[in-house]
Design a protein around this motif. Structure first.
Motif, mmCIF file in Angstrom:
data_model
loop_
_atom_site.group_PDB
_atom_site.id
_atom_site.type_symbol
_atom_site.label_atom_id
_atom_site.label_comp_id
_atom_site.label_asym_id
_atom_site.label_seq_id
_atom_site.Cartn_x
_atom_site.Cartn_y
_atom_site.Cartn_z
ATOM 1 N N GLU A 4 47.598 32.586 34.646
ATOM 2 C CA GLU A 4 46.317 32.170 35.126
ATOM 3 C C GLU A 4 45.364 32.713 34.465
ATOM 4 O OE1 GLU A 4 45.799 31.145 38.955
ATOM 5 O OE2 GLU A 4 47.382 32.044 39.548
ATOM 6 N N PRO A 5 44.289 32.013 34.094
ATOM 7 C CA PRO A 5 43.051 32.673 33.527
ATOM 8 C C PRO A 5 42.254 33.633 34.171
ATOM 9 C CG PRO A 5 42.808 30.297 33.551
ATOM 10 C CD PRO A 5 44.008 30.662 34.452
ATOM 11 N N THR A 6 41.762 34.677 33.748
ATOM 12 C CA THR A 6 41.158 36.034 34.252
ATOM 13 C C THR A 6 39.909 36.191 33.850
ATOM 14 O OG1 THR A 6 42.370 37.592 32.753
ATOM 15 C CG2 THR A 6 43.506 37.051 34.476
ATOM 16 N N CYS A 7 39.383 37.209 34.537
ATOM 17 C CA CYS A 7 38.156 37.948 34.094
ATOM 18 C C CYS A 7 38.633 39.199 33.421
ATOM 19 C CB CYS A 7 37.200 38.020 35.031
ATOM 20 S SG CYS A 7 36.485 36.678 35.574
ATOM 21 N N ALA A 8 38.281 39.508 32.272
ATOM 22 C CA ALA A 8 38.886 40.738 31.776
ATOM 23 C C ALA A 8 38.504 42.153 32.631
ATOM 24 C CB ALA A 8 38.394 41.067 30.287
ATOM 25 N N GLU A 10 36.556 45.290 33.456
ATOM 26 C CA GLU A 10 35.299 45.830 32.892
ATOM 27 C C GLU A 10 35.189 46.997 33.923
ATOM 28 O OE1 GLU A 10 31.114 43.657 33.881
ATOM 29 O OE2 GLU A 10 32.019 42.670 32.306
ATOM 30 N N ASP A 11 35.114 48.136 33.242
ATOM 31 C CA ASP A 11 35.153 49.364 34.228
ATOM 32 C C ASP A 11 34.139 49.417 34.994
ATOM 33 O OD1 ASP A 11 36.429 51.972 34.608
ATOM 34 O OD2 ASP A 11 34.610 52.703 33.700
ATOM 35 N N PRO A 12 34.234 49.488 36.291
ATOM 36 C CA PRO A 12 35.524 50.035 36.814
ATOM 37 C C PRO A 12 36.372 48.992 37.568
ATOM 38 C CG PRO A 12 33.980 50.354 38.441
ATOM 39 C CD PRO A 12 33.168 49.615 37.273
ATOM 40 N N TRP A 13 36.138 47.716 37.222
ATOM 41 C CA TRP A 13 36.722 46.527 37.706
ATOM 42 C C TRP A 13 38.019 46.183 37.185
ATOM 43 C CZ3 TRP A 13 34.780 45.276 42.237
ATOM 44 C CH2 TRP A 13 33.542 45.743 42.429
ATOM 45 N N PRO A 14 39.252 45.658 37.782
ATOM 46 C CA PRO A 14 40.241 45.685 36.955
ATOM 47 C C PRO A 14 40.446 44.243 36.692
ATOM 48 C CG PRO A 14 40.600 45.323 39.544
ATOM 49 C CD PRO A 14 39.264 45.938 39.230
ATOM 50 N N GLU A 15 41.380 43.661 35.740
ATOM 51 C CA GLU A 15 41.405 42.512 35.294
ATOM 52 C C GLU A 15 41.793 41.870 36.489
ATOM 53 O OE1 GLU A 15 43.927 39.589 32.086
ATOM 54 O OE2 GLU A 15 44.800 41.613 32.689
ATOM 55 N N THR A 16 41.192 40.246 36.766
ATOM 56 C CA THR A 16 41.274 39.555 37.990
ATOM 57 C C THR A 16 41.203 38.124 37.749
ATOM 58 O OG1 THR A 16 39.898 41.323 39.189
ATOM 59 C CG2 THR A 16 40.031 39.331 40.191
ATOM 60 N N VAL A 17 42.340 37.524 38.589
ATOM 61 C CA VAL A 17 42.534 35.920 38.297
ATOM 62 C C VAL A 17 41.446 35.274 38.844
ATOM 63 C CG1 VAL A 17 43.833 34.107 39.035
ATOM 64 C CG2 VAL A 17 44.946 36.228 38.669
ATOM 65 N N HIS A 18 41.033 34.198 38.025
ATOM 66 C CA HIS A 18 39.780 33.415 38.313
ATOM 67 C C HIS A 18 39.888 33.070 39.702
ATOM 68 C CE1 HIS A 18 40.966 29.224 38.394
ATOM 69 N NE2 HIS A 18 41.845 29.493 37.681
ATOM 70 N N SER A 19 38.496 32.557 40.304
ATOM 71 C CA SER A 19 38.486 32.179 41.486
ATOM 72 C C SER A 19 39.006 33.101 42.689
ATOM 73 C CB SER A 19 38.868 31.015 41.732
ATOM 74 O OG SER A 19 38.322 30.032 40.965
ATOM 75 N N SER A 21 38.251 37.593 44.105
ATOM 76 C CA SER A 21 37.499 38.732 44.071
ATOM 77 C C SER A 21 38.226 40.055 43.739
ATOM 78 C CB SER A 21 36.904 38.788 45.511
ATOM 79 O OG SER A 21 35.833 37.957 45.696
ATOM 80 N N ALA A 22 37.716 40.943 43.347
ATOM 81 C CA ALA A 22 38.435 42.374 43.016
ATOM 82 C C ALA A 22 37.666 43.172 44.106
ATOM 83 C CB ALA A 22 38.302 42.983 41.743
ATOM 84 N N THR A 23 38.204 44.148 44.746
ATOM 85 C CA THR A 23 37.719 45.088 45.656
ATOM 86 C C THR A 23 38.107 46.611 45.495
ATOM 87 O OG1 THR A 23 37.816 43.281 47.319
ATOM 88 C CG2 THR A 23 37.540 45.708 48.125
ATOM 89 N N ILE A 24 37.099 47.326 45.215
ATOM 90 C CA ILE A 24 37.168 48.669 44.872
ATOM 91 C C ILE A 24 36.224 49.695 45.780
ATOM 92 C CG2 ILE A 24 37.534 48.135 42.514
ATOM 93 C CD1 ILE A 24 34.792 49.058 41.952
ATOM 94 N N PRO A 25 36.745 50.800 45.768
ATOM 95 C CA PRO A 25 35.854 51.855 46.566
ATOM 96 C C PRO A 25 34.653 51.854 46.063
ATOM 97 C CG PRO A 25 37.773 52.856 45.836
ATOM 98 C CD PRO A 25 37.779 51.350 44.946
ATOM 99 N N CYS A 26 33.541 51.785 47.054
ATOM 100 C CA CYS A 26 32.213 52.184 46.668
ATOM 101 C C CYS A 26 31.732 53.335 45.717
ATOM 102 C CB CYS A 26 31.309 52.166 47.812
ATOM 103 S SG CYS A 26 31.252 50.737 48.860
ATOM 104 N N PRO A 27 30.769 53.411 44.818
ATOM 105 C CA PRO A 27 30.281 54.362 44.068
ATOM 106 C C PRO A 27 30.340 55.545 44.731
ATOM 107 C CG PRO A 27 28.914 52.367 43.513
ATOM 108 C CD PRO A 27 29.878 52.050 44.959
ATOM 109 N N ASN A 39 34.704 34.024 38.808
ATOM 110 C CA ASN A 39 34.413 32.663 39.159
ATOM 111 C C ASN A 39 35.205 31.791 38.149
ATOM 112 O OD1 ASN A 39 33.227 32.175 36.471
ATOM 113 N ND2 ASN A 39 31.123 32.537 37.400
ATOM 114 N N ALA A 40 35.269 30.444 38.459
ATOM 115 C CA ALA A 40 36.477 29.606 37.720
ATOM 116 C C ALA A 40 36.075 29.623 36.305
ATOM 117 C CB ALA A 40 36.149 28.121 38.364
ATOM 118 N N ASP A 41 34.886 30.218 35.733
ATOM 119 C CA ASP A 41 34.687 30.043 34.558
ATOM 120 C C ASP A 41 35.066 31.427 33.616
ATOM 121 O OD1 ASP A 41 33.513 27.478 34.321
ATOM 122 O OD2 ASP A 41 31.524 28.388 34.843
ATOM 123 N N GLN A 42 35.787 32.151 34.401
ATOM 124 C CA GLN A 42 36.274 33.346 34.059
ATOM 125 C C GLN A 42 35.160 34.372 33.693
ATOM 126 O OE1 GLN A 42 39.726 33.030 31.163
ATOM 127 N NE2 GLN A 42 39.517 30.777 31.705
#
Length: 109
Positions: A4-8, A10-19, A21-27, A39-42
């Motif tokens: 599936e298409p993904t968003c690359a 982007e530190d600290p965010w992991p690669e994530t499938v389009h449409s 959300s990625a969830t991480i600990p707060c800063p 989003n759907a446009d990756q």
């Protein structure tokens, strides 16, 4: 499976499938977790930090409630010029006050 298409990543965010959300600990300095939507446009959208809670040190005598990783200041008082600083650490604990910047005023009384 189908790739599936993904968003690359982007530190600290992991690669994530389009449409999705990625969830991480707060800063550092915040509690909780927060999300960022791919989003759907990756393309990554702006992170939503509304779920993060700013950590703080509780008021202590003359010292007001202060965000973590910042200094609170008070005037030195009396005939001394300058400020006393007190650091609120990431663990929400106050450091000892630092009066090293206090100095006698010229002329005095």
């Amino acid at each position: 499976g189908i790739d599936e298409p993904t968003c690359a990543a982007e530190d600290p965010w992991p690669e994530t499938v389009h449409s999705h959300s990625a969830t991480i600990p707060c800063p550092i300095g915040y509690s909780g977790t927060y999300s960022r939507y791919c989003n759907a446009d990756q393309q990554w959208e702006e992170p939503d930090m509304s779920t993060c809670t700013r950590l703080h040190c509780s008021a202590d005598g003359l010292w007001v409630t202060t965000n973590t990783l910042t200094n609170a200041t008070l005037p030195c008082g009396g005939d001394l010029l300058g400020e006393i600083t007190r650091y609120c650490d990431v663990d929400q604990q106050w450091h000892e006050p630092d009066a090293s910047q206090c100095r006698r005023g010229f002329g005095g009384i």
